[in-house]
Enzyme design. Structure first.
Site, mmCIF file in Angstrom:
data_model
loop_
_atom_site.group_PDB
_atom_site.id
_atom_site.type_symbol
_atom_site.label_atom_id
_atom_site.label_comp_id
_atom_site.label_asym_id
_atom_site.label_seq_id
_atom_site.Cartn_x
_atom_site.Cartn_y
_atom_site.Cartn_z
ATOM 1 N N ASN A 96 -66.264 -19.417 16.278
ATOM 2 C CA ASN A 96 -65.807 -19.742 15.023
ATOM 3 C C ASN A 96 -64.890 -19.680 14.896
ATOM 4 O O ASN A 96 -64.035 -18.134 14.752
ATOM 5 C CB ASN A 96 -67.201 -19.804 14.107
ATOM 6 C CG ASN A 96 -66.683 -19.751 12.432
ATOM 7 O OD1 ASN A 96 -66.222 -20.102 13.417
ATOM 8 N ND2 ASN A 96 -68.466 -19.791 12.121
ATOM 9 N N ASP A 116 -72.215 -10.799 13.409
ATOM 10 C CA ASP A 116 -73.138 -11.312 13.114
ATOM 11 C C ASP A 116 -73.543 -12.006 11.821
ATOM 12 O O ASP A 116 -73.051 -10.749 11.217
ATOM 13 C CB ASP A 116 -73.932 -10.853 14.197
ATOM 14 C CG ASP A 116 -74.912 -12.182 14.233
ATOM 15 O OD1 ASP A 116 -74.989 -13.220 14.955
ATOM 16 O OD2 ASP A 116 -76.104 -12.520 13.599
ATOM 17 N N GLY A 152 -69.292 -23.865 7.190
ATOM 18 C CA GLY A 152 -71.326 -23.474 7.445
ATOM 19 C C GLY A 152 -71.814 -23.820 5.445
ATOM 20 O O GLY A 152 -71.391 -25.467 5.364
HETATM 21 P P1 ITT Z 1 -70.494 -16.489 16.685
HETATM 22 O O1 ITT Z 1 -70.149 -17.209 17.752
HETATM 23 O O2 ITT Z 1 -69.237 -15.007 16.323
HETATM 24 O O3 ITT Z 1 -71.814 -16.054 16.995
HETATM 25 P P2 ITT Z 1 -71.491 -18.397 15.077
HETATM 26 O O4 ITT Z 1 -71.105 -19.388 13.757
HETATM 27 O O5 ITT Z 1 -72.356 -19.009 15.372
HETATM 28 O O6 ITT Z 1 -70.755 -18.120 15.397
HETATM 29 P P3 ITT Z 1 -73.274 -16.461 13.374
HETATM 30 O O7 ITT Z 1 -73.830 -16.419 15.123
HETATM 31 O O8 ITT Z 1 -72.865 -15.277 13.070
HETATM 32 O O9 ITT Z 1 -71.839 -17.291 13.941
HETATM 33 O O10 ITT Z 1 -73.523 -17.199 12.535
HETATM 34 C C1 ITT Z 1 -73.666 -17.138 11.409
HETATM 35 C C2 ITT Z 1 -73.603 -18.977 10.516
HETATM 36 O O11 ITT Z 1 -73.814 -18.202 9.222
HETATM 37 C C3 ITT Z 1 -72.406 -20.016 10.531
HETATM 38 O O12 ITT Z 1 -71.855 -20.575 11.974
HETATM 39 C C4 ITT Z 1 -72.362 -19.879 9.554
HETATM 40 O O13 ITT Z 1 -73.524 -21.352 9.328
HETATM 41 C C5 ITT Z 1 -73.316 -19.434 8.191
HETATM 42 N N1 ITT Z 1 -72.138 -18.512 8.079
HETATM 43 C C6 ITT Z 1 -71.966 -17.157 7.721
HETATM 44 N N2 ITT Z 1 -71.010 -16.798 7.437
HETATM 45 C C7 ITT Z 1 -70.257 -18.163 6.442
HETATM 46 C C8 ITT Z 1 -69.005 -18.135 5.893
HETATM 47 O O14 ITT Z 1 -68.502 -17.082 5.476
HETATM 48 N N3 ITT Z 1 -69.304 -19.665 4.872
HETATM 49 C C9 ITT Z 1 -70.074 -20.273 5.334
HETATM 50 N N4 ITT Z 1 -71.101 -20.295 6.229
HETATM 51 C C10 ITT Z 1 -71.342 -18.699 6.790
#
Ligand code: ITT
Length: 197
Positions: free
Chosen positions: A9, A76, A152
């Protein structure tokens, strides 16, 4: 020193750079042969456990030279909605990609309690030492999708410490001053600045 962030991300990398660059760290996405390495997210109800798993995978992927010259970062995070028993929580990434913000608003149509929390658990590994930090941003789920900044769930989350706007209506800087990720990285920043504490 560089901080290599194992994440798919890019928005996370931008936010981390804003905070850790103050300490003289340059945050870069951790790539292998120019690509985000495949990593597994275990089924767990805890973002701390998922982060521990991510850092172990990052250490397996990094070469010895890279790990002695650079710090490694993983995180995470998720959105925890009170009236949905903390859903989507650890499933946030999947839920965001499937039912999305509209789907979350539909789940809350009949609910008067719109309290929610964003949480981020970060782990930084540097010179054989682990630094860990949890950041929380409390707030409410809006009744409408508002704003197009960030990623997100940003357009449906109104932080308690703000002025009623969603994260999606804020600049990157405003968001990171109130966000879960901002808080967890500021804690790491303090620990890195005062390693003897
Ligand atoms: P990684 O590769 O780091 O795992 P990811 O996007 O899949 O990236 P996570 O597994 O930690 O990350 O999932 C967190 C989700 O929660 C992310 O994809 C968003 O949908 C939501 N999220 C987390 N932080 C957020 C933020 O600051 N603003 C909006 N949505 C957020």
């Amino acid at each position: 020193m560089k901080v290599l962030f194992l994440t798919g991300n890019k928005n996370k990398v931008v936010e981390a750079n804003q905070i850790l660059s103050n300490l003289g760290y340059e945050v870069e996405q951790f790539l292998v042969d120019g690509l985000t390495p495949e990593f597994i997210e275990p089924q767990s109800s805890s973002i701390a456990d998922v982060s521990e798993f991510k850092i172990q995978q990052a250490l397996e992927l990094i070469s010895e030279t890279e790990s002695s010259n650079n710090a490694l970062l993983v995180e995470d995070s998720g959105l925890f909605i009170e009236s949905l028993n903390d859903f989507p929580g650890v499933y946030s990434s999947y839920i965001s990609k499937t039912i999305g913000n509209e789907g979350i608003l539909n789940l809350l149509v009949d609910k008067s309690n719109r309290n929610a929390e964003f949480r981020a658990y970060s782990i930084l590994y540097k010179n054989g030492k682990y630094f860990r930090a949890l950041g929380i941003s409390s707030g409410k789920i809006s009744t409408q999708i508002k704003g197009s900044n960030g990623f997100g769930f940003d357009p449906i989350f109104i932080p308690e410490s703000g002025d009623g706007r969603t994260f999606g209506e804020m600049t990157d800087h405003e968001k990171s001053s109130k966000s879960h990720r901002g808080e967890s990285l500021r804690i790491l920043y303090d620990e890195l600045s005062h390693p003897s504490k």
